[in-house]
Design an enzyme around this catalytic site. Structure first.
Site, PDB file in Angstrom:
ATOM      1  N   ARG A 198     -21.068  16.141   7.203  1.00 26.82           N
ATOM      2  CA  ARG A 198     -21.164  14.935   8.043  1.00 26.82           C
ATOM      3  C   ARG A 198     -20.114  14.984   9.155  1.00 26.82           C
ATOM      4  O   ARG A 198     -20.425  14.747  10.318  1.00 26.82           O
ATOM      5  CB  ARG A 198     -20.993  13.686   7.186  1.00 26.82           C
ATOM      6  CG  ARG A 198     -22.247  13.206   6.459  1.00 26.82           C
ATOM      7  CD  ARG A 198     -22.937  14.283   5.634  1.00 26.82           C
ATOM      8  NE  ARG A 198     -24.087  13.794   4.884  1.00 26.82           N
ATOM      9  CZ  ARG A 198     -24.087  13.539   3.588  1.00 26.82           C
ATOM     10  NH1 ARG A 198     -22.985  13.741   2.863  1.00 26.82           N
ATOM     11  NH2 ARG A 198     -25.175  13.127   2.992  1.00 26.82           N
ATOM     12  N   ASP A 227     -25.879  20.050   4.528  1.00 26.36           N
ATOM     13  CA  ASP A 227     -26.574  18.782   4.307  1.00 26.36           C
ATOM     14  C   ASP A 227     -27.509  18.520   5.466  1.00 26.36           C
ATOM     15  O   ASP A 227     -27.646  19.363   6.364  1.00 26.36           O
ATOM     16  CB  ASP A 227     -25.571  17.628   4.137  1.00 26.36           C
ATOM     17  CG  ASP A 227     -26.051  16.605   3.113  1.00 26.36           C
ATOM     18  OD1 ASP A 227     -27.118  16.009   3.338  1.00 26.36           O
ATOM     19  OD2 ASP A 227     -25.377  16.421   2.089  1.00 26.36           O
ATOM     20  N   HIS A 297     -31.608  17.225   0.944  1.00 26.67           N
ATOM     21  CA  HIS A 297     -30.462  17.321   1.857  1.00 26.67           C
ATOM     22  C   HIS A 297     -30.524  18.640   2.620  1.00 26.67           C
ATOM     23  O   HIS A 297     -29.520  19.327   2.795  1.00 26.67           O
ATOM     24  CB  HIS A 297     -29.145  17.186   1.087  1.00 26.67           C
ATOM     25  CG  HIS A 297     -28.880  15.788   0.608  1.00 26.67           C
ATOM     26  ND1 HIS A 297     -28.600  14.743   1.470  1.00 26.67           N
ATOM     27  CD2 HIS A 297     -28.873  15.258  -0.640  1.00 26.67           C
ATOM     28  CE1 HIS A 297     -28.429  13.629   0.768  1.00 26.67           C
ATOM     29  NE2 HIS A 297     -28.596  13.905  -0.510  1.00 26.67           N
ATOM     30  N   ASP A 359     -29.357  16.738  -5.815  1.00 25.16           N
ATOM     31  CA  ASP A 359     -29.342  15.274  -5.793  1.00 25.16           C
ATOM     32  C   ASP A 359     -30.261  14.715  -4.715  1.00 25.16           C
ATOM     33  O   ASP A 359     -30.551  15.357  -3.717  1.00 25.16           O
ATOM     34  CB  ASP A 359     -27.916  14.768  -5.556  1.00 25.16           C
ATOM     35  CG  ASP A 359     -27.377  15.205  -4.201  1.00 25.16           C
ATOM     36  OD1 ASP A 359     -27.505  16.409  -3.887  1.00 25.16           O
ATOM     37  OD2 ASP A 359     -26.847  14.363  -3.453  1.00 25.16           O
ATOM     38  N   GLU A 360     -30.703  13.490  -4.933  1.00 27.25           N
ATOM     39  CA  GLU A 360     -31.397  12.664  -3.941  1.00 27.25           C
ATOM     40  C   GLU A 360     -32.523  13.424  -3.226  1.00 27.25           C
ATOM     41  O   GLU A 360     -32.683  13.318  -2.008  1.00 27.25           O
ATOM     42  CB  GLU A 360     -30.400  12.110  -2.920  1.00 27.25           C
ATOM     43  CG  GLU A 360     -29.379  11.167  -3.543  1.00 27.25           C
ATOM     44  CD  GLU A 360     -28.390  10.605  -2.545  1.00 27.25           C
ATOM     45  OE1 GLU A 360     -27.937   9.468  -2.742  1.00 27.25           O
ATOM     46  OE2 GLU A 360     -28.041  11.311  -1.574  1.00 27.25           O
ATOM     47  N   TYR A 451     -15.546   7.757  -6.215  1.00 32.68           N
ATOM     48  CA  TYR A 451     -16.090   8.026  -4.888  1.00 32.68           C
ATOM     49  C   TYR A 451     -15.077   7.516  -3.862  1.00 32.68           C
ATOM     50  O   TYR A 451     -14.994   6.320  -3.591  1.00 32.68           O
ATOM     51  CB  TYR A 451     -17.467   7.371  -4.732  1.00 32.68           C
ATOM     52  CG  TYR A 451     -18.571   8.355  -5.022  1.00 32.68           C
ATOM     53  CD1 TYR A 451     -18.523   9.168  -6.157  1.00 32.68           C
ATOM     54  CD2 TYR A 451     -19.652   8.520  -4.160  1.00 32.68           C
ATOM     55  CE1 TYR A 451     -19.519  10.100  -6.425  1.00 32.68           C
ATOM     56  CE2 TYR A 451     -20.657   9.437  -4.420  1.00 32.68           C
ATOM     57  CZ  TYR A 451     -20.580  10.228  -5.555  1.00 32.68           C
ATOM     58  OH  TYR A 451     -21.562  11.150  -5.807  1.00 32.68           O
ATOM     59  N   ASP A 453     -14.945   7.690  -0.771  1.00 37.49           N
ATOM     60  CA  ASP A 453     -15.417   7.131   0.493  1.00 37.49           C
ATOM     61  C   ASP A 453     -15.404   5.606   0.453  1.00 37.49           C
ATOM     62  O   ASP A 453     -15.602   4.961   1.480  1.00 37.49           O
ATOM     63  CB  ASP A 453     -16.803   7.649   0.857  1.00 37.49           C
ATOM     64  CG  ASP A 453     -17.809   7.504  -0.268  1.00 37.49           C
ATOM     65  OD1 ASP A 453     -17.418   7.651  -1.438  1.00 37.49           O
ATOM     66  OD2 ASP A 453     -19.004   7.273   0.011  1.00 37.49           O
ATOM     67  N   TRP A 501     -17.201  11.674   0.639  1.00 40.16           N
ATOM     68  CA  TRP A 501     -18.287  11.824   1.607  1.00 40.16           C
ATOM     69  C   TRP A 501     -17.800  11.276   2.933  1.00 40.16           C
ATOM     70  O   TRP A 501     -17.121  10.236   2.988  1.00 40.16           O
ATOM     71  CB  TRP A 501     -19.531  11.083   1.117  1.00 40.16           C
ATOM     72  CG  TRP A 501     -19.933  11.532  -0.259  1.00 40.16           C
ATOM     73  CD1 TRP A 501     -19.698  10.892  -1.433  1.00 40.16           C
ATOM     74  CD2 TRP A 501     -20.594  12.758  -0.593  1.00 40.16           C
ATOM     75  NE1 TRP A 501     -20.184  11.643  -2.490  1.00 40.16           N
ATOM     76  CE2 TRP A 501     -20.737  12.788  -2.003  1.00 40.16           C
ATOM     77  CE3 TRP A 501     -21.086  13.833   0.148  1.00 40.16           C
ATOM     78  CZ2 TRP A 501     -21.352  13.848  -2.670  1.00 40.16           C
ATOM     79  CZ3 TRP A 501     -21.707  14.876  -0.512  1.00 40.16           C
ATOM     80  CH2 TRP A 501     -21.834  14.883  -1.901  1.00 40.16           C
ATOM     81  N   THR A 502     -18.141  11.954   4.039  1.00 41.96           N
ATOM     82  CA  THR A 502     -17.414  11.687   5.283  1.00 41.96           C
ATOM     83  C   THR A 502     -18.258  11.052   6.384  1.00 41.96           C
ATOM     84  O   THR A 502     -17.912  11.169   7.556  1.00 41.96           O
ATOM     85  CB  THR A 502     -16.781  12.992   5.804  1.00 41.96           C
ATOM     86  OG1 THR A 502     -17.826  13.949   6.061  1.00 41.96           O
ATOM     87  CG2 THR A 502     -15.791  13.557   4.806  1.00 41.96           C
TER      88      THR A 502
END
Length: 796
Positions: A198, A227, A297, A359-360, A451, A453, A501-502
Site C-alpha cells: 500500500r 497486493d 489480492h 485471505d479475503e 492490528y 493499523d 497494514w499501511t
C-alpha cells in the site's frame, strides 16, 4: 506531523476514563484551581518515582530471572571488550555492541586482548542454563561483566540487555547495578509484519525498523510484498510486474500533480536490495518471512499480466483499499507463472517459512467463470473454498519441494488446509484454536488486538488509522495462548505477531509511530515468562525506553504519555482546563508563561481556572525522564466552543477511520489535516452543545475520495439526496431526522480540494442540545467530511 502542537478543543477528544495525574504541588496564584471532578471519578495515585528494581534493570522485554547484588560496575572509555575463543560471529556481536555504545555514550570501548582484566567478556558456553539458541546469562559484578550463551544469537540478546542498561541518555562513563540475569524467550516467533504494497518503504527505512526490532529482541519480520495496490519485488522473468504493477494512480487529489496530470505512486525492491536487507536482518538474528498473496489480492499482478487473471482483461493497479475481487486463474499456465515467480523469490529468503496469503479471496470471478467451474468439477470439489484449498495445497507442495514451509492466513482452514501448513490467525483467535486442535502450528496475529493499523489513542495528534483504539496497554494485556487450548495443543502456538497494514500510513514517521512503543509491549508479551508480566513495572521501564528511542533517532509514538486537555467554559471571561494522559503515569508539569515545561515546572494537581485568553504548555515526567513531546493548548472563546471530527460522536460505528486529507491547502506534501468519519455513513453528533447565546455555526469541511472496495458491504453506504444545487451540509437538533435548523451549501467547498469553512445562522435555542451533522450531496464519492465545528455567540 509536528511534535510541538497548539491545540484547541476542536482537536481534543479525551477517552472515557482518562483523568488527572500526579498530585504533589499546588498551582501558582494566577491559575486558581477549582476541582470539579467527583471523588469516584478520580484515579488512583500514580507512582511518584521509578522503583529501585526498574532503575537497576530498566530492560524491555523484562528478563526471565534477575538477581540484584551489592555494588556497581563502572564502564568507561578505557574499558576493554574481549571475546573468548576464535568465533567470528561472536566477535561481530561484540563489535556491534561497541558501535552501539559509541552512539549511546559517546565513546567506543576497545575490543581485544586477554580476558583477564577486561571490563566485558563475551563467551560461547554450551553448558549454560537456561538452554536454547537465544538464551543468555549476564553476570554484572563490580570487577567486570560477562555475557555467556550457547549460540551467538544469545550473545546478541545479552549484549542488547547490557546496552539498554547503558543507554540512559547520559554521556561518558557509565555505572550500572551489579546483578545476575538468566534469560530466554517464551516464544520462538516474535514478529512484526510490515505491508509495503500500500505504501512503499525504502531499503534504509526497512533497515531502521529492523534495528528497532533487534533492540527489542523481536526475531521475525513478515514482509507483505504484493497486493492489489502494488507489486514490490523484482522478478526478472516477468519485468512488467514492476514496470506496471509497482505503480498506481492514487484516488482523489493525491493522484494529480500541480498541473492536474496523473501523478503515479511507484516503488519496488531489486533482488540485490532484498538480499542486502535479508542479510542485514540476519546479522541481527531476524528471519525475514516474505508474503506473496494469492489467489486474491492479486490485482497488481493481473494488471501486469492479465492472461493470468480470470476474465483475461487488464484492470488498473488498484487505487482502492479494501477487498478487491480480482483472482488468479486456476489453469496450468497460471500455475507455471506462479511457480516461476516463486523460483525467483524463494532463493532470496533463506528462512523456513514462505507466506502465501490466502485471505479475503472474493470468489465472484471464479463463480462467474465457466472455465473455473469446469476445473472444479473435474477435480471433484464441492465448492469454491475447496478449490482455494486445492490451489493453496498445490503451491504449498511446490515450495515444500524447495525446502520451504507454507504459512497462510486463517482462511486456508476453510476447505481443508495442506497437512503441514502453519496458520496465521487474524480473524480473532478462533482460527488459532481450530488449527491447533487439528494439529497445525499457529502464529497469533488477531484483529483487532494486534492490528497495529488501529489508532493507539483518541488524541488530536494521533496517527491516522482504524478505530477502535488499540492502546499500549491493550497490546500488553494480550493473552498469547488461548485458554481454550489444552497444554498439548498449546505447544502448537509458535508465537505472536503484530501486523501493520499501511493504507493510511503514508510516511515512515507514521510507520514508526504505529509500530512502537506498542512493539515494545509485544516484545515483552512474547519474550518474558507470563508470571513476569507486570503493567506498572513495564510503564516504569518505558520511561527509560522513551529516552532510548530518542537516542536512536526513532520516532516512537508518545500517545500513552502525551498530555491531553479538556476545557470547560466558566462565567466571567474564564475557562477551566483539565490535564491528563492515557496511561495515568508520571507527573504532569506545566507552564503559563510560554516556556517549555521541565522536571522542575509546576506539577498539575487539579483543573486550572484561567482568564481568557491563556496558553498552557505541559508535559509528563517520570523523575527526570521526559515521557513525551510537550503539548500546548490555547484557551480562548473559540477553543471553548469548537470540536473537531475527532471529538464529535459518530452516529454509527460501522467502519470508523481516522483519515488524512489528500490535498494539503498549501499544495505541498507536508502536514495534512486528519479527519474522522464512518466510511459507510459520514454523520456526526455534537453532544450536549450549550446553545445559550449561540447565533452562528461555523463548520470546516473537506472531501476525500471514497476509494474503498467494500465487496458485499457496498450496499451499506448511505447517500442522502441533494436538495439544492451542489448539495449541502444539514444541521438538525436533538436527532438526525426531521427538518434541518441550518443548511450550509457545499458549492463554495466544491471549488477546492482542500478544506473550506462554511457558516450559517442558528435559530435561538436555550440550554443544551445534541446537534446532528449530515451531508445531503446526492453522492458518496467524493466523501464529504467534517473537520471542525465551532459554535459562535453574537458578535464573534
Amino acid at each position: 506531523m509536528k511534535r510541538q502542537l497548539v491545540l484547541g478543543i476542536a482537536s481534543v477528544a479525551i477517552a472515557m476514563g482518562l483523568s488527572a495525574c500526579k498530585r504533589d504541588e499546588a498551582p501558582k496564584a494566577d491559575a486558581t484551581a477549582t476541582d470539579t471532578t467527583s471523588a469516584a471519578a478520580k484515579p488512583a495515585e500514580p507512582a511518584k518515582a521509578i522503583s529501585a528494581s526498574a532503575a537497576a534493570t530498566p530492560v524491555i522485554p523484562r528478563p526471565a530471572k534477575v538477581e540484584l547484588r551489592d555494588g556497581r560496575f563502572a564502564f568507561g572509555p578505557q574499558s576493554r571488550v574481549v571475546v573468548i575463543g576464535d568465533d567470528a560471529e561472536a566477535t561481530r556481536v561484540a563489535q556491534d555492541f561497541a558501535s552501539r555504545v559509541q552512539k549511546a555514550r559517546g565513546f567506543a570501548p576497545q575490543i581485544g586482548g586477554a580476558a583477564e582484566g577486561a571490563a566485558i567478556v563475551f563467551a560461547i558456553d554450551a553448558t549454560i542454563a537456561p538452554a536454547g539458541d537465544e538464551a543468555y546469562v549476564l553476570d554484572v559484578t563490580p570487577q567486570g561483566t560477562k555475557i555467556s550463551a550457547r549460540k551467538p544469537a544469545g550473545l546478541f540478546y545479552g549484549a542488547v540487555t547490557l546496552w539498554q542498561m547503558l543507554a540512559d541518555g547520559a554521556q561518558g562513563e557509565a555505572s550500572i547495578a551489579a546483578q545476575r540475569i538468566e534469560d530466554a524467550p517464551r516464544f520462538g516467533w516474535r514478529g512484526l509484519m510490515l505491508d509495503v504494497a500500500r505504501h512503499f518503504r525504502t531499503p534504509d527505512e526497512v533497515k531502521a525498523l529492523l534495528d528497532q526490532m533487534a533492540l527489542h529482541k523481536l526475531n521475525t519480520f513478515h514482509w507483505h510484498l504484493t497486493d492489489d495496490q502494488g507489486w514490490r519485488v523484482e522478478i526478472k522473468q516477468y519485468p512488467k510486474l514492476t514496470q506496471v504493477g509497482s505503480c498506481r494512480i492514487p484516488a482523489g487529489a493525491a493522484g494529480r500533480d500541480a498541473k492536474g496530470k496523473p501523478a503515479p505512486y511507484c516503488g519496488f525492491y531489486t533482488q540485490d536490495e532484498i538480499r542486502d536487507i535479508v542479510k542485514y536482518a540476519a546479522d541481527r538474528y531476524i528471519t525475514v518471512v516474505p508474503e506473496f498473496d494469492l489467489p486474491g489480492h492479486a490485482q497488481a499482478a493481473i494488471a501486469s499480466y492479465p492472461e493470468f487473471g480470470v476474465p483475461g482483461n487488464r484492470p488498473p493497479v488498484s487505487p482502492d483499499w479494501g477487498v478487491n475481487t480480482w483472482l488468479f486463474n486456476v489453469d496450468d499456465n497460471t500455475f507455471k507463472f506462479l511457480e516461476n515467480v516463486l523460483d525467483e523469490m524463494m532463493p532470496l529468503f533463506p528462512g523456513t517459512y514462505f507466506h502465501l496469503g490466502g485471505d479475503e479471496a472474493a470468489k465472484d470471478q471464479w463463480e462467474q467463470s465457466a472455465t473455473v467451474q469446469a476445473k472444479k468439477k473435474e477435480l471433484g470439489l464441492k465448492d469454491d473454498m475447496q478449490l482455494q484449498s486445492w490451489f493453496m495445497g498445490r503451491l504449498g507442495k511446490y515450495i515444500e519441494g524447495h525446502g520451504k514451509r507454507l504459512i497462510g492466513w486463517d482462511e486456508i482452514l476453510e476447505g481443508g488446509p495442506p497437512a503441514d501448513a502453519t496458520v496465521m490467525s487474524w480473524r480473532g483467535t478462533d482460527g488459532a484454536i481450530e488449527a491447533a486442535r487439528a494439529g497445525h502450528d499457529v502464529v497469533m496475529a488477531p484483529s483487532p488486538d494486534l492490528y497495529l493499523d488501529h489508532v493507539q489513542s483518541d488524541g488530536p495528534d494521533e496517527t491516522p488509522g482504524r478505530l477502535d483504539v488499540i492502546s499500549l496497554k491493550n497490546v500488553y494485556d494480550f493473552k498469547a495462548v488461548p485458554v481454550q487450548l489444552s497444554s498439548e495443543q498449546a505447544r502448537h502456538v509458535l508465537g505472536v505477531q503484530g501486523n501493520l497494514w499501511t493504507e493510511h500510513q503514508r510516511t515512515f514517521q507514521r510507520v514508526q509511530r504505529q509500530l512502537f512503543p506498542r512493539g515494545a509491549a509485544l516484545a515483552e508479551v512474547t519474550w518474558s515468562p507470563e508470571s513476569r508480566l507486570d503493567w506498572n513495572d513495564f510503564l516504569q521501564r518505558m520511561a527509560f525506553q522513551m529516552t532510548r528511542y530518542r537516542l536512536t533517532g526513532f520516532d516512537a509514538a508518545d500517545s500513552a504519555f502525551a498530555v491531553r486537555f479538556t476545557p470547560q467554559p466558566i462565567e466571567g471571561g474564564k475557562g477551566s482546563l483539565a490535564l491528563s494522559n492515557q496511561s495515568n503515569f508520571g507527573t504532569i508539569r506545566y507552564t503559563l508563561d510560554g516556556s517549555e515545561p521541565t522536571a522542575a515546572s509546576l506539577a498539575y494537581t487539579h483543573p486550572l481556572e484561567l482568564t481568557l485568553p491563556s496558553t498552557v504548555k505541559a508535559n509528563a515526567f517520570a523523575d527526570e525522564h521526559v515521557l513525551a513531546a510537550p503539548r500546548a493548548f490555547a484557551l480562548d472563546i473559540r477553543s471553548l466552543r469548537a470540536r473537531s471530527s475527532n471529538a464529535l460522536r459518530s452516529c454509527k460505528k460501522d467502519l470508523m477511520l481516522r483519515m488524512e486529507d489528500d490535498a494539503p491547502s498549501d499544495g505541498k506534501d507536508g502536514d495534512r489535516r486528519l479527519l474522522l468519519a464512518d466510511v459507510f455513513d459520514p454523520c456526526w453528533i455534537y453532544d450536549a452543545a450549550q446553545l445559550d447565546g449561540i447565533a452562528t455555526v461555523e463548520v470546516r469541511v473537506g472531501q476525500l475520495p471514497h476509494n474503498y472496495a467494500l465487496w458485499k458491504d457496498a450496499s451499506k453506504v448511505v447517500t442522502r439526496p441533494a436538495k439544492i444545487p451542489g448539495g449541502a451540509l444539514e444541521v438538525r437538533l436533538d436527532g438526525c431526522e426531521g427538518e434541518p435548523v441550518a443548511v450550509l451549501p457545499l458549492a463554495p467547498a466544491r471549488k477546492s480540494d482542500g478544506l473550506t469553512t462554511l457558516t450559517a445562522s442558528l435559530p435561538t435555542q436555550a440550554g443544551r442540545h445534541d446537534l446532528c451533522f449530515t451531508f445531503a450531496s446526492g453522492e458518496y464519492n467524493p466523501m464529504w467530511v467534517v473537520d471542525q465545528v465551532t459554535l459562535l455567540p453574537k458578535g464573534n
